[in-house]
Design an enzyme around this catalytic site. Sequence first.
Site, PDB file in Angstrom:
ATOM      1  N   SER A 197       0.848  -1.193   0.000  1.00 27.54           N
ATOM      2  CA  SER A 197       0.000   0.000   0.000  1.00 27.54           C
ATOM      3  C   SER A 197       0.884   1.244   0.000  1.00 27.54           C
ATOM      4  O   SER A 197       2.112   1.168   0.123  1.00 27.54           O
ATOM      5  CB  SER A 197      -0.927   0.026   1.227  1.00 27.54           C
ATOM      6  OG  SER A 197      -0.168   0.148   2.422  1.00 27.54           O
ATOM      7  N   SER A 238      12.160  10.199   6.187  1.00 30.30           N
ATOM      8  CA  SER A 238      11.059  11.103   6.522  1.00 30.30           C
ATOM      9  C   SER A 238      11.612  12.477   6.878  1.00 30.30           C
ATOM     10  O   SER A 238      12.676  12.586   7.499  1.00 30.30           O
ATOM     11  CB  SER A 238      10.272  10.558   7.710  1.00 30.30           C
ATOM     12  OG  SER A 238       9.399  11.534   8.246  1.00 30.30           O
ATOM     13  N   THR A 265      -1.206   8.586   3.256  1.00 28.35           N
ATOM     14  CA  THR A 265      -1.123   7.131   3.208  1.00 28.35           C
ATOM     15  C   THR A 265      -1.991   6.520   4.310  1.00 28.35           C
ATOM     16  O   THR A 265      -2.309   7.183   5.303  1.00 28.35           O
ATOM     17  CB  THR A 265       0.322   6.649   3.412  1.00 28.35           C
ATOM     18  OG1 THR A 265       0.749   6.991   4.741  1.00 28.35           O
ATOM     19  CG2 THR A 265       1.256   7.285   2.400  1.00 28.35           C
ATOM     20  N   TYR A 284       9.903   6.891  15.615  1.00 24.89           N
ATOM     21  CA  TYR A 284       9.868   6.897  14.155  1.00 24.89           C
ATOM     22  C   TYR A 284      10.893   7.887  13.599  1.00 24.89           C
ATOM     23  O   TYR A 284      11.719   7.539  12.746  1.00 24.89           O
ATOM     24  CB  TYR A 284       8.459   7.258  13.688  1.00 24.89           C
ATOM     25  CG  TYR A 284       8.275   7.324  12.195  1.00 24.89           C
ATOM     26  CD1 TYR A 284       7.921   6.181  11.476  1.00 24.89           C
ATOM     27  CD2 TYR A 284       8.428   8.515  11.499  1.00 24.89           C
ATOM     28  CE1 TYR A 284       7.737   6.229  10.101  1.00 24.89           C
ATOM     29  CE2 TYR A 284       8.256   8.580  10.125  1.00 24.89           C
ATOM     30  CZ  TYR A 284       7.910   7.436   9.429  1.00 24.89           C
ATOM     31  OH  TYR A 284       7.735   7.490   8.062  1.00 24.89           O
TER      32      TYR A 284
END
Length: 337
Positions: free
Chosen positions: A68, A194, A256, A220
């Site tokens: 995905s 990111s 997303t 993260y």
Amino acid sequence: MRTRPANTENTANTEKVDPGLLDAALDRAILPGYSRFGLWVRRRAQPADSAEPAAMRGRTAVVTGANSGIGKECASALARRGATVVLAVRNRARGEQARADIVAACPEADVRVALCDVSDRDSVLACAEKLNDELARVDVLIHNAGALPSEREENAQGHELALATHVLGPLLLTDRLMPALTSAPAPRVIFVSSGGMYAQPLVVDDPEYRHGRYRGATAYSRTKRMQVALTPLIAEHYAPQGLSDVHSMHPGWVNTPGIAASLPGFHRLTGPLLRSPAEGADTAVWLATTSTTLPPGRFWHDRKVRPEHYLRRTRYTADEVERLWRYCGTTVGIAVD
């Protein structure tokens, strides 16, 4: 100990690549630069895209987390360009559905599914062994799989989940796929990082996030910072074996399923500004397909090299990066000397 700096200062990047005043302003402003608006403005001056149907014919790409979002769009774009694409996913049913979607849009595509939970050592080893046996070569490896835990979790080997997913697993998969990678004439490895890493320093003394209050978004971003910091050393380490084309990039703010589930408030507030998954995948796809000679070990966004730091408190030394490299390499069984 290495004597070459591990690309720790943003001055090295900005001296070589001048993104222009508007481009730099967009980057520093964050909101416009990471949004759809930023990509729209920059597209006028971007390097050409290798979008021809045969641009990747005869080449093979492996994309993790490809069921995905950005990963699926990377896989789809490479398949449209003629590549054989392996969707490395941890859920076979979702991987098969992604494969069916890609083939429905591009019936000539050669798309395969391989089980790979990047956070789990045993799964990575099994996947690498299978791919080395089945594939004559791997031209492109895109590390896209991500995790944003709501609370601290450990994998089966006792490592914090974000670290295992974003750093340890990708290092191990890269290392064990070297037979297939070095069978390609010009292999490339790409880390989907990111922009959140800009807010975090390199945490060398506590990479497993065992101390302090655990925050999933911090874990993260910390591990995405690690990806960027380690990219030059990975390129240097594998260059003697024929792999120096190693890059990291960030996709901007992308709409997303992972963002919607993990950061619902952020998703709700920024929804109209978020890039589509295809727009988020754009730089990774360009890095994978361009015939341009790329400087190794750099950090990219919207097809340009970007500074690795905007805040003084996030800067780190070459020694700190070396220590992290040794910890991660030793943990996954890579000889880092």
